[in-house]
Design a protein around this motif. Structure first.
Motif, short mmCIF file in Angstrom:
data_model
loop_
_atom_site.label_atom_id
_atom_site.label_comp_id
_atom_site.label_asym_id
_atom_site.label_seq_id
_atom_site.Cartn_x
_atom_site.Cartn_y
_atom_site.Cartn_z
N UNK A 215 0.83 -1.21 0.00
CA UNK A 215 0.00 0.00 0.00
C UNK A 215 0.87 1.26 0.00
N UNK A 216 1.93 1.25 0.79
CA UNK A 216 2.78 2.45 0.92
C UNK A 216 3.67 2.67 -0.30
N UNK A 217 4.09 1.60 -0.95
CA UNK A 217 4.90 1.65 -2.17
C UNK A 217 6.22 2.44 -2.03
N UNK A 218 7.00 2.19 -1.00
CA UNK A 218 8.31 2.85 -0.93
C UNK A 218 9.26 2.24 -1.96
N UNK A 219 10.23 3.03 -2.40
CA UNK A 219 11.20 2.54 -3.39
C UNK A 219 12.40 1.86 -2.73
N UNK A 220 12.80 2.37 -1.56
CA UNK A 220 13.96 1.83 -0.85
C UNK A 220 13.61 1.76 0.64
N UNK A 221 13.94 0.64 1.27
CA UNK A 221 13.56 0.48 2.66
C UNK A 221 14.73 -0.01 3.52
N UNK A 222 14.69 0.42 4.78
CA UNK A 222 15.48 -0.19 5.85
C UNK A 222 14.46 -0.86 6.76
N UNK A 223 14.61 -2.16 6.96
CA UNK A 223 13.66 -2.92 7.77
C UNK A 223 14.20 -3.05 9.18
N UNK A 224 13.39 -2.66 10.16
CA UNK A 224 13.79 -2.73 11.57
C UNK A 224 12.80 -3.63 12.29
N UNK A 225 13.29 -4.74 12.82
CA UNK A 225 12.42 -5.70 13.50
C UNK A 225 12.84 -5.89 14.94
N UNK A 226 11.89 -5.81 15.85
CA UNK A 226 12.16 -5.98 17.27
C UNK A 226 11.58 -7.29 17.76
N UNK A 227 12.38 -8.12 18.41
CA UNK A 227 11.94 -9.39 18.99
C UNK A 227 11.25 -10.24 17.92
N UNK A 228 9.96 -10.57 18.08
CA UNK A 228 9.26 -11.34 17.06
C UNK A 228 9.29 -10.61 15.72
N UNK A 229 9.34 -9.27 15.76
CA UNK A 229 9.44 -8.50 14.52
C UNK A 229 10.68 -8.84 13.73
N UNK A 230 11.73 -9.32 14.43
CA UNK A 230 12.92 -9.77 13.73
C UNK A 230 12.65 -11.01 12.89
N UNK A 231 11.83 -11.91 13.41
CA UNK A 231 11.43 -13.10 12.66
C UNK A 231 10.61 -12.69 11.44
N UNK A 232 9.64 -11.82 11.67
CA UNK A 232 8.81 -11.38 10.55
C UNK A 232 9.65 -10.62 9.53
N UNK A 233 10.64 -9.85 9.99
CA UNK A 233 11.52 -9.13 9.07
C UNK A 233 12.27 -10.09 8.15
N UNK A 234 12.80 -11.17 8.72
CA UNK A 234 13.52 -12.15 7.90
C UNK A 234 12.60 -12.83 6.90
N UNK A 235 11.39 -13.17 7.31
CA UNK A 235 10.43 -13.79 6.39
C UNK A 235 9.98 -12.78 5.33
N UNK A 236 9.82 -11.52 5.72
CA UNK A 236 9.42 -10.50 4.76
C UNK A 236 10.49 -10.32 3.68
#
Length: 268
Positions: free
Chosen positions: A102-123
């Motif tokens: 929905x947001x459609x960014x062109x370049x991202x830095x992904x920051x995942x905290x705790x379980x968010x780190x798991x979701x970050x890796x899967x994303x």
């Protein structure tokens, strides 16, 4: 993307259809100068939301640097709809991907905290498998808990907890951060096995910085060291904070987080 204000209602999108439809709340900030500037995607931990201290600090950093930011609440969390008991890694990953689309960014830095780190890796795995996706500039993982249901919960289940999972589909345990106990469902645990990442090489295609407290009672620092072993192809920095706990939300911890994000989002 529109400018977020903590005092205004968040934007929402609908993810899923029919009985699986849920309203996902999000706060989006545009990059100030150009769409090619980085956008920071924040992924919260289990039972955390986009109003948490680290999430708000990340958005403030984005504002100061003129970058974009994306925050949202998983279903069953914060301002989003949906039943928490229906939550799984697959379900929350679907929501993260939907918000990003929905947001459609062109370049991202992904920051995942705790379980968010798991979701970050899967994303990141899902984005790399897709035909079109934003460019991933870096991954910052804070006390990451990939495979926590497999490595940290299942091996330590008591007989009472196993019986509760079998008979009622969930068990509860006291939370160190809330008067409301943590609830872990059979659905979450079974889905965790389908999203396992510490079973082979993880290729993110981007640099990774892990921040891990050595006094973390929820996710032992050995778990972060195990994660590093599964990232042999990436440029990985592991920062062990001797007196840091799981939250890593003290001023000095937030400063380390900001430095890690800035190094990826605004490269020299």
């Amino acid at each position: 993307m529109s400018e977020p204000s903590e005092s205004s209602p968040p934007e929402t999108i609908t993810v899923g259809s029919g009985e699986n439809a849920r309203e996902i709340a999000m706060r989006l900030r545009k990059p100030k100068k150009s769409a090619s500037q980085a956008t920071i995607l924040w992924l919260s931990g289990y039972r955390s939301d986009m109003g948490g201290s680290k999430a708000v600090d990340v958005d403030a950093l984005a504002e100061r640097l003129g970058l974009g930011s994306i925050r949202f609440d998983y279903s069953g969390h914060g301002s989003s709809g949906g039943d928490f008991a229906e939550g799984t890694i697959s379900r929350w990953l679907e929501e993260a991907l939907a918000v990003l689309a929905h947001a459609k960014p062109k370049r991202i830095v992904v920051v995942g905290s705790s379980m968010g780190g798991w979701i970050a890796l899967r994303l990141v795995q899902a984005l790399r498998a897709g035909k079109t996706s934003p460019s991933i500039m870096g991954l910052v993982l804070i006390a990451p808990a990939p495979d926590f249901t497999i490595d940290l919960i299942e091996p330590n289940l008591t007989a009472v907890e196993r019986d509760a999972l079998a008979e009622q589909g969930y068990f509860e345990e006291p939370s160190a951060y809330s008067p409301v106990p943590n609830m872990y469902t059979r659905k979450l645990i079974e889905d965790g096995r389908a999203n396992q990442v510490l079973s082979g090489i993880i290729e993110t295609g981007c640099p990774v910085h892990i921040l891990q407290g050595m006094q973390d009672k929820d996710v032992p620092h050995g778990h972060a060291m195990k994660l590093v072993e599964h990232l042999p192809a990436d440029d990985v920095v592991l920062t062990l904070i001797r007196d840091g706990d799981h939250r890593l939300s003290r001023p000095q911890d937030l400063e380390r987080m900001r430095e890690a994000i800035t190094a990826f989002a605004v490269p020299l």
